[in-house]
Every structure is written in C-alpha cells, then in structure tokens.
Design a protein around this motif. Structure first.
Motif, PDB file in Angstrom:
ATOM      1  N   LEU A 127      47.896  24.165   0.108  1.00  0.00           N
ATOM      2  CA  LEU A 127      48.777  23.035   0.360  1.00  0.00           C
ATOM      3  C   LEU A 127      47.963  21.908   0.968  1.00  0.00           C
ATOM      4  N   GLN A 128      48.076  20.720   0.403  1.00  0.00           N
ATOM      5  CA  GLN A 128      47.454  19.562   1.025  1.00  0.00           C
ATOM      6  C   GLN A 128      48.412  19.007   2.072  1.00  0.00           C
ATOM      7  N   VAL A 129      47.926  18.909   3.294  1.00  0.00           N
ATOM      8  CA  VAL A 129      48.732  18.438   4.417  1.00  0.00           C
ATOM      9  C   VAL A 129      48.238  17.061   4.834  1.00  0.00           C
ATOM     10  N   ASN A 130      49.144  16.138   4.995  1.00  0.00           N
ATOM     11  CA  ASN A 130      48.796  14.792   5.488  1.00  0.00           C
ATOM     12  C   ASN A 130      48.735  14.868   7.009  1.00  0.00           C
ATOM     13  N   ILE A 131      47.659  15.468   7.475  1.00  0.00           N
ATOM     14  CA  ILE A 131      47.565  15.849   8.883  1.00  0.00           C
ATOM     15  C   ILE A 131      47.469  14.633   9.809  1.00  0.00           C
ATOM     16  N   SER A 132      46.939  13.514   9.300  1.00  0.00           N
ATOM     17  CA  SER A 132      46.846  12.295  10.108  1.00  0.00           C
ATOM     18  C   SER A 132      47.994  11.318   9.851  1.00  0.00           C
ATOM     19  N   ARG A 133      48.920  11.717   9.002  1.00  0.00           N
ATOM     20  CA  ARG A 133      50.125  10.925   8.715  1.00  0.00           C
ATOM     21  C   ARG A 133      49.765   9.508   8.242  1.00  0.00           C
ATOM     22  N   GLU A 134      48.841   9.445   7.291  1.00  0.00           N
ATOM     23  CA  GLU A 134      48.414   8.160   6.752  1.00  0.00           C
ATOM     24  C   GLU A 134      49.246   7.804   5.522  1.00  0.00           C
ATOM     25  N   PRO A 142      53.190  17.692   8.157  1.00  0.00           N
ATOM     26  CA  PRO A 142      53.031  18.993   8.825  1.00  0.00           C
ATOM     27  C   PRO A 142      54.343  19.722   9.070  1.00  0.00           C
ATOM     28  N   GLU A 143      55.388  18.993   9.482  1.00  0.00           N
ATOM     29  CA  GLU A 143      56.653  19.653   9.792  1.00  0.00           C
ATOM     30  C   GLU A 143      57.382  20.171   8.558  1.00  0.00           C
ATOM     31  N   GLU A 144      56.949  19.754   7.370  1.00  0.00           N
ATOM     32  CA  GLU A 144      57.568  20.198   6.128  1.00  0.00           C
ATOM     33  C   GLU A 144      56.761  21.294   5.426  1.00  0.00           C
ATOM     34  N   ALA A 145      55.607  21.621   5.968  1.00  0.00           N
ATOM     35  CA  ALA A 145      54.697  22.540   5.283  1.00  0.00           C
ATOM     36  C   ALA A 145      55.256  23.962   5.212  1.00  0.00           C
ATOM     37  N   GLU A 146      55.893  24.427   6.272  1.00  0.00           N
ATOM     38  CA  GLU A 146      56.350  25.812   6.272  1.00  0.00           C
ATOM     39  C   GLU A 146      57.435  26.044   5.221  1.00  0.00           C
ATOM     40  N   ALA A 147      58.377  25.136   5.113  1.00  0.00           N
ATOM     41  CA  ALA A 147      59.441  25.301   4.115  1.00  0.00           C
ATOM     42  C   ALA A 147      58.870  25.293   2.704  1.00  0.00           C
ATOM     43  N   LEU A 148      57.906  24.412   2.446  1.00  0.00           N
ATOM     44  CA  LEU A 148      57.282  24.368   1.127  1.00  0.00           C
ATOM     45  C   LEU A 148      56.489  25.642   0.859  1.00  0.00           C
ATOM     46  N   ALA A 165      43.118  19.508   3.972  1.00  0.00           N
ATOM     47  CA  ALA A 165      43.428  18.186   4.523  1.00  0.00           C
ATOM     48  C   ALA A 165      42.196  17.304   4.471  1.00  0.00           C
ATOM     49  N   ILE A 166      42.462  16.004   4.464  1.00  0.00           N
ATOM     50  CA  ILE A 166      41.427  14.975   4.575  1.00  0.00           C
ATOM     51  C   ILE A 166      41.839  14.087   5.750  1.00  0.00           C
ATOM     52  N   PRO A 167      41.435  14.429   6.960  1.00  0.00           N
ATOM     53  CA  PRO A 167      41.871  13.640   8.116  1.00  0.00           C
ATOM     54  C   PRO A 167      41.328  12.218   8.089  1.00  0.00           C
ATOM     55  N   ALA A 168      41.986  11.368   8.859  1.00  0.00           N
ATOM     56  CA  ALA A 168      41.483  10.000   9.017  1.00  0.00           C
ATOM     57  C   ALA A 168      40.111  10.029   9.686  1.00  0.00           C
ATOM     58  N   PRO A 169      39.225   9.104   9.318  1.00  0.00           N
ATOM     59  CA  PRO A 169      37.908   9.061   9.970  1.00  0.00           C
ATOM     60  C   PRO A 169      38.041   8.878  11.482  1.00  0.00           C
ATOM     61  N   ALA A 170      37.096   9.468  12.204  1.00  0.00           N
ATOM     62  CA  ALA A 170      37.096   9.352  13.665  1.00  0.00           C
ATOM     63  C   ALA A 170      35.666   9.173  14.143  1.00  0.00           C
ATOM     64  N   GLN A 176      37.385  13.870  15.961  1.00  0.00           N
ATOM     65  CA  GLN A 176      37.406  14.557  14.674  1.00  0.00           C
ATOM     66  C   GLN A 176      38.124  15.894  14.775  1.00  0.00           C
ATOM     67  N   ARG A 177      37.919  16.591  15.872  1.00  0.00           N
ATOM     68  CA  ARG A 177      38.457  17.938  16.009  1.00  0.00           C
ATOM     69  C   ARG A 177      39.976  17.960  16.148  1.00  0.00           C
ATOM     70  N   GLU A 178      40.570  16.894  16.657  1.00  0.00           N
ATOM     71  CA  GLU A 178      42.004  16.921  16.963  1.00  0.00           C
ATOM     72  C   GLU A 178      42.872  17.222  15.737  1.00  0.00           C
ATOM     73  N   PRO A 179      42.747  16.465  14.635  1.00  0.00           N
ATOM     74  CA  PRO A 179      43.577  16.808  13.469  1.00  0.00           C
ATOM     75  C   PRO A 179      43.175  18.120  12.819  1.00  0.00           C
ATOM     76  N   LEU A 180      41.898  18.464  12.889  1.00  0.00           N
ATOM     77  CA  LEU A 180      41.443  19.731  12.312  1.00  0.00           C
ATOM     78  C   LEU A 180      42.021  20.911  13.090  1.00  0.00           C
ATOM     79  N   ALA A 181      42.096  20.767  14.405  1.00  0.00           N
ATOM     80  CA  ALA A 181      42.732  21.802  15.221  1.00  0.00           C
ATOM     81  C   ALA A 181      44.214  21.928  14.874  1.00  0.00           C
ATOM     82  N   ALA A 182      44.852  20.792  14.614  1.00  0.00           N
ATOM     83  CA  ALA A 182      46.267  20.828  14.240  1.00  0.00           C
ATOM     84  C   ALA A 182      46.455  21.571  12.924  1.00  0.00           C
TER      85      ALA A 182
END
Length: 234
Positions: A127-134, A142-148, A165-170, A176-182
């Motif tokens: 599943l591709q997750v828009n982890i940085s909500r871009e 993220p909040e919709e990932a479990e149902a899918l 995921a492809i997080p926003a650049p940091a 960098q670690r924050e969205p990856l940890a999420a």
C-alpha cells in the motif's frame, strides 16, 4: 554512466546499505536494494544482474514491458512496479510483475487480483501511504490504510506484503526519521489487525534518506541514480 562504472556504483550502494544496517544494529540481510532502473537501457539492467542484483523497479509500464521482453532469458530477475497505475493498465502489471508498490485504491487491487494469471504466484502488493499528507503525492491517508488493507487481504490472487511511502524531503536526519517512523508504526498496527497477512515489508528510503529509513526498519530501499547514474530525461 559508462558500462565500466556501474559495477563500482552498485558496490558502493551495497556498502552504503550494509553500513547503515550495521549502524542500526540490524542483521545484514534484513534490508535489500531495489534498483530503480526507469529510463535505463536493458543492457545496464543486464550488467547489474550479472553483478548479483536481482530486484529492479520500473515506473513506466510500456518501457518496462519492452525491457522485460529483451531480458526474458534472466529467469530469476524480480520486477517491481513502483509508479502510478491507471485502472485500464492493470492487466499488464498483473501478468508481468512480481511486486506492485503503489496500490492506494481497492479498485486497483481488485483488478490486479482478477487479472493475475493462475499459473503465477500471487502478486505481492504494498500500500502506498501519503505519510506526509502532501497534495502532490499519491497514496492512501494513514488513517484510511487499515480499512483498505482489510479489504485487500481478502482478495485471492494478491498478497499484501506491507507499506510504501515517499516522504516529503527533510533537511536533517531527525526530520527524515519522523514520517518513516510513522510508517513503521502503521505497519505494526496492521500486523496486529491482520495477523494472517504476511506483512513484512517497508518499501521506503531513497538516495537522500536511506540511512534514516534503515534506522526506522526499511526492508526495501529504492536506489536509482546511485546505481545507474543520472536519469535520462523523458
């Protein structure tokens, strides 16, 4: 990049991953390189294969199919589709790839399941997750990932393996670690919710954030330029 340079660049990429795993206190085989070969000619893929690389990631479907036809003798090569996919093009992915990293809708997953040939193993999905909500990025929120994930896990000819995921650049390692940890925490939640699914994959980390991704548990890191040199413009 010249043919003679590719083996050295591949070796450097492997050493970088190995060092990152060592610094993270992880087993040396707990993450692998996915060589992103989009825009690169079949000859370069063949050369990387000759030096032990097996998994290759492609973004452009028609280009990938042409490469697969030319490299059909490499029977143990593993093809990953990592780009956006329109629903009218799912059949080619279902028939010709081993992995699909960019699923963000049930419709896409269902079509891949329906169109996967019976003689092939189930298609591995992330599943591709828009982890940085871009706004500019694809991916399920993220909040919709479990149902899918719950719905995809019911499909017969695909196997849900994890998240991409492809997080926003940091600018810093910590940022960098924050969205990856999420993303890692989201995968852990899915593992609890779907104990029957083989959820073992975190497809995250590229040239700029490989070390941060490994620290947060990446199992597939996607490197293109670092292995093949600058991309050809399309």
């Amino acid at each position: 990049m010249t043919d003679s340079a590719l083996p050295a660049s591949l070796a450097r990429a492997r050493e970088r991953l190995s060092q990152a795993l060592k610094e993270a206190g992880r087993a040396k085989d707990s993450a692998h390189l996915l060589a992103v070969s989009k825009t690169k000619p079949p000859a370069m893929i063949r050369q990387a294969w000759e030096h032990g690389q097996r998994a290759f990631g492609e973004n452009y479907l028609q280009e990938a199919l042409e490469k697969q036809a030319e490299l059909a003798d490499l029977t143990d090569i593993e093809w990953h589709f990592i780009g956006p996919l329109q629903s009218n093009k799912t059949r080619a992915v279902a028939e010709h790839f081993d992995w699909m990293h960019s699923v963000d809708r049930l419709k896409i997953a269902a079509r891949l399941s329906e169109q996967r040939p019976d003689h092939l193993a189930p298609l591995n999905l992330c599943l591709q997750v828009n982890i940085s909500r871009e706004d500019s990025k694809s991916g399920v929120m993220p909040e919709e990932a479990e149902a899918l994930a719950m719905e995809i896990a019911k499909l017969p000819n695909v196997r849900l393996r994890g998240l991409m995921a492809i997080p926003a650049p940091a600018a810093t390692r910590e940022a960098q670690r924050e969205p990856l940890a999420a993303l890692r925490e989201l995968l852990a939640a899915l593992q609890q919710a779907l104990p029957q699914a083989p959820l073992d994959t975190l497809s995250m980390g590229m040239s700029d954030d490989l070390e941060a991704a490994v620290l947060e548990g990446a199992t597939l890191v996607r490197l293109g330029t670092a292995i093949f040199g600058a991309r050809d413009t399309r």
